[in-house]
Motif scaffolding. Structure first.
Motif, mmCIF file in Angstrom:
data_model
loop_
_atom_site.group_PDB
_atom_site.id
_atom_site.type_symbol
_atom_site.label_atom_id
_atom_site.label_comp_id
_atom_site.label_asym_id
_atom_site.label_seq_id
_atom_site.Cartn_x
_atom_site.Cartn_y
_atom_site.Cartn_z
ATOM 1 N N SER A 170 0.813 -1.222 0.000
ATOM 2 C CA SER A 170 0.000 0.000 0.000
ATOM 3 C C SER A 170 0.839 1.262 0.000
ATOM 4 N N TRP A 171 2.003 1.233 0.668
ATOM 5 C CA TRP A 171 2.824 2.448 0.672
ATOM 6 C C TRP A 171 4.024 2.348 -0.274
ATOM 7 N N LEU A 172 4.473 1.128 -0.564
ATOM 8 C CA LEU A 172 5.648 1.002 -1.442
ATOM 9 C C LEU A 172 5.315 1.300 -2.902
ATOM 10 N N TYR A 173 4.115 0.915 -3.361
ATOM 11 C CA TYR A 173 3.795 1.184 -4.762
ATOM 12 C C TYR A 173 3.630 2.683 -4.998
ATOM 13 N N GLN A 174 3.267 3.425 -3.948
ATOM 14 C CA GLN A 174 3.171 4.876 -4.079
ATOM 15 C C GLN A 174 4.546 5.533 -4.012
ATOM 16 N N LYS A 175 5.435 4.935 -3.212
ATOM 17 C CA LYS A 175 6.784 5.493 -3.067
ATOM 18 C C LYS A 175 7.619 5.285 -4.330
ATOM 19 N N ILE A 176 7.593 4.064 -4.871
ATOM 20 C CA ILE A 176 8.386 3.750 -6.075
ATOM 21 C C ILE A 176 7.462 3.934 -7.274
ATOM 22 N N GLU A 177 7.543 5.082 -7.896
ATOM 23 C CA GLU A 177 6.521 5.507 -8.843
ATOM 24 C C GLU A 177 6.540 4.749 -10.166
ATOM 25 N N ASP A 178 7.653 4.110 -10.504
ATOM 26 C CA ASP A 178 7.717 3.379 -11.777
ATOM 27 C C ASP A 178 7.688 1.863 -11.552
ATOM 28 N N SER A 179 7.090 1.443 -10.448
ATOM 29 C CA SER A 179 7.062 0.012 -10.097
ATOM 30 C C SER A 179 5.675 -0.576 -10.336
ATOM 31 N N PHE A 180 5.624 -1.906 -10.333
ATOM 32 C CA PHE A 180 4.347 -2.625 -10.315
ATOM 33 C C PHE A 180 4.505 -3.810 -9.382
ATOM 34 N N PHE A 181 3.577 -3.949 -8.431
ATOM 35 C CA PHE A 181 3.636 -5.017 -7.435
ATOM 36 C C PHE A 181 2.614 -6.092 -7.787
ATOM 37 N N LEU A 182 3.098 -7.320 -7.901
ATOM 38 C CA LEU A 182 2.233 -8.461 -8.195
ATOM 39 C C LEU A 182 2.227 -9.390 -6.985
ATOM 40 N N VAL A 183 1.117 -9.444 -6.293
ATOM 41 C CA VAL A 183 0.979 -10.285 -5.094
ATOM 42 C C VAL A 183 0.498 -11.661 -5.537
ATOM 43 N N ILE A 184 1.258 -12.691 -5.204
ATOM 44 C CA ILE A 184 0.943 -14.052 -5.641
ATOM 45 C C ILE A 184 0.367 -14.806 -4.447
ATOM 46 N N GLY A 185 -0.934 -14.959 -4.441
ATOM 47 C CA GLY A 185 -1.587 -15.595 -3.295
ATOM 48 C C GLY A 185 -2.986 -16.054 -3.625
ATOM 49 N N LEU A 196 0.807 -13.068 -17.125
ATOM 50 C CA LEU A 196 0.456 -11.886 -16.330
ATOM 51 C C LEU A 196 1.488 -10.771 -16.489
ATOM 52 N N CYS A 197 2.771 -11.133 -16.450
ATOM 53 C CA CYS A 197 3.824 -10.119 -16.548
ATOM 54 C C CYS A 197 3.853 -9.462 -17.925
ATOM 55 N N LEU A 198 3.576 -10.242 -18.983
ATOM 56 C CA LEU A 198 3.495 -9.658 -20.323
ATOM 57 C C LEU A 198 2.331 -8.682 -20.428
ATOM 58 N N GLN A 199 1.225 -9.023 -19.759
ATOM 59 C CA GLN A 199 0.069 -8.125 -19.743
ATOM 60 C C GLN A 199 0.401 -6.838 -18.989
ATOM 61 N N ILE A 200 1.125 -6.985 -17.857
ATOM 62 C CA ILE A 200 1.548 -5.810 -17.084
ATOM 63 C C ILE A 200 2.473 -4.927 -17.921
ATOM 64 N N LYS A 201 3.385 -5.556 -18.655
ATOM 65 C CA LYS A 201 4.316 -4.801 -19.504
ATOM 66 C C LYS A 201 3.567 -4.036 -20.589
ATOM 67 N N GLN A 202 2.574 -4.686 -21.177
ATOM 68 C CA GLN A 202 1.818 -4.051 -22.244
ATOM 69 C C GLN A 202 0.964 -2.896 -21.715
ATOM 70 N N ASP A 203 0.334 -3.094 -20.554
ATOM 71 C CA ASP A 203 -0.591 -2.082 -20.023
ATOM 72 C C ASP A 203 0.127 -0.940 -19.319
ATOM 73 N N ARG A 204 1.203 -1.255 -18.570
ATOM 74 C CA ARG A 204 1.837 -0.250 -17.700
ATOM 75 C C ARG A 204 3.295 0.049 -18.028
ATOM 76 N N ASN A 205 3.983 -0.923 -18.585
ATOM 77 C CA ASN A 205 5.417 -0.796 -18.900
ATOM 78 C C ASN A 205 6.214 -0.225 -17.718
ATOM 79 N N PRO A 206 6.200 -0.900 -16.560
ATOM 80 C CA PRO A 206 6.947 -0.399 -15.394
ATOM 81 C C PRO A 206 8.447 -0.627 -15.544
ATOM 82 N N SER A 207 9.226 0.067 -14.719
ATOM 83 C CA SER A 207 10.679 -0.147 -14.713
ATOM 84 C C SER A 207 11.055 -1.401 -13.943
ATOM 85 N N VAL A 208 10.179 -1.858 -13.055
ATOM 86 C CA VAL A 208 10.434 -3.064 -12.262
ATOM 87 C C VAL A 208 9.098 -3.691 -11.869
#
Length: 443
Positions: A35-50, A95-107
């Protein structure tokens, strides 16, 4: 087995007393760090696997609607995943390819959960291969419920991210003068809002110290350079795993200092950093004194009142030290886990504060048993109990004033100017209770 209960009469102690009980860990889930890390690292994308339970927790705890398009998502494990009928790698790649296509994050940061631990998903093994295929760095962090406290989720992420920081070049070291070394060799670690980071940077700049970088940085591509000759200093007391990684794997030198929580802690933190760089701090005593003077109205209200920490977020020692300096009496500091090496300076500062304020040093109870804590609370009758959300309402129903400890995690409590934030969190329930006592119902 009988359990002794501390009363104010036997709290008289002139040294720290550590005890360990056998209670369960009653804490928030560490995946909440998203909740706070995705706001802090502005070019990131967090994928929770659960599982769906993790998804429900994120949806309810973080309260972010789908329309906000937050930079995190769930990779839900179904029964077929858990029974190994599906190929984990193919699903994560999709999932990661979809994230890359939609958001293109740095990490992309993969957050492991209890389920990935139980079914032994080899996230660390899959990540490098997938990283090469999609061309985006993938950082793996196991922020699961097997940790002691929910704040350690951030510790796990930063520890993993520290290993991705670029290596400091050792070439031409002899040509670098001392001044350049001083200006380029301090990295601070810990996730705090940008406004607070700016304030702390400004305070150090006033002393002639420049910060080479932050972990985490606002952008993943700007991670700080690490290596021999780099000094690192922590912002929060729950980052012991990150500190160990920085020292052992990245060969950095850790500055052990009290944490910059409250004006007293902030001054001590700056003074310790100055001492490492052989700088005599200027104007800190006056700066701290002005803050205390501005807080006098709230200090008058809480002086002499008592507080009891049940233990939840690993901020307890720092908060207790600050409240003792404010004139409160701390009966007990419950804490889920205590890394005495990483918190050594803070513990020493707690002792010093108690001595200067002429108050008993509270017991520190690691892994407290809530059943015994309730007994001690009933006997001691503190004015305020700082506790996790699970216990707040039951305690309030028994006439005990409480404050959620999680609020201290999500509030801005670092630096000189944010001392009022801490006091507001503490005084609000006490003032509410006072108003209720003065309120009389009429028919």
């Amino acid at each position: 087995m009988s359990q002794s209960i501390s009363s104010p009469s036997n709290l008289e102690s002139n040294k720290l007393v550590f005890e360990c009980e056998t209670g369960n860990y009653h804490t928030f889930c560490p995946i909440s760090c998203v909740s706070w890390l995705y706001q802090k690292i502005e070019d990131s994308f967090f994928l929770v696997i659960g599982t769906k339970t993790c998804g429900y927790f994120l949806q309810n705890a973080l309260g972010v609607m789908i329309f906000a398009e937050p930079r995190y998502a769930m990779a839900e494990l179904e029964e077929s995943d858990i029974s190994a009928q599906l190929n984990d790698y193919k699903e994560l790649k999709r999932l990661c390819l979809q994230i890359k296509q939609d958001r293109n994050p740095s990490v992309i940061v993969w957050i492991g959960t209890c389920t990935t631990e139980i079914i032994k998903m080899d996230l660390e093994g899959m990540a490098p291969r997938l990283e090469r295929e999609i061309g985006i760095p993938i950082v793996v962090a196991r922020a699961n419920g097997l940790d002691y406290a929910f704040t350690q989720g951030e510790d796990t992420v930063l520890s993993a991210m520290a290993q991705r920081c670029p290596e400091k070049s050792t070439k031409n070291n002899d040509l670098i003068n001392e001044e350049k070394k001083q200006n380029d060799s301090l990295v601070l670690f810990g996730s705090i809002p940008n406004t607070v980071a700016t304030e702390l940077s400004f305070e150090l700049n006033r002393q002639g110290i420049d910060i080479a970088g932050w972990l985490p940085s606002q952008h993943y591509v700007n991670l700080p350079t690490l290596g021999k000759g780099v000094y690192v200093c922590g912002i929060n007391p729950f980052l012991s795993r990150t500190a160990t990684t920085l020292m052992r794997r990245r060969k950095c030198q850790l500055i052990g200092a009290p944490f910059p929580i409250g004006p007293d802690g902030t001054r001590a933190w700056i003074e310790k950093i100055c001492s490492v760089f052989n700088i005599t701090p200027q104007g800190l005593e006056e700066r701290e004194q002005k803050i205390w003077e501005s807080l006098e109205k709230d200090l008058q209200f809480i002086r002499g009142k008592s507080v009891f920490f049940m233990g939840d977020n690993l901020l307890e020692v720092s908060l207790a030290r600050f409240l003792i300096r404010c004139g409160m009496i701390v009966y007990e500091i419950g804490i889920p886990y205590m890394d005495r090496r990483f918190q050594a300076s803070e513990l020493e500062f707690l002792e010093k504060t108690c001595f200067e304020m002429n108050v008993p040093i509270p017991r520190i109870i690691e892994k407290p048993d809530n059943y015994y804590q309730i007994q001690r609370i009933r006997e001691l009758q503190p004015d305020l109990v700082i506790t996790g959300m699970a216990h707040a309402n039951p305690l309030e129903a028994r006439g005990i004033t409480t404050k959620w400890s999680v609020e201290f995690t999500f509030s801005q409590i670092h630096g000189f100017s944010n001392a009022r934030q801490i006091l507001d969190l503490v005084t609000r329930p006490l003032k509410r209770q006072k108003n209720l006592k003065n309120f009389h119902f009429t028919k």
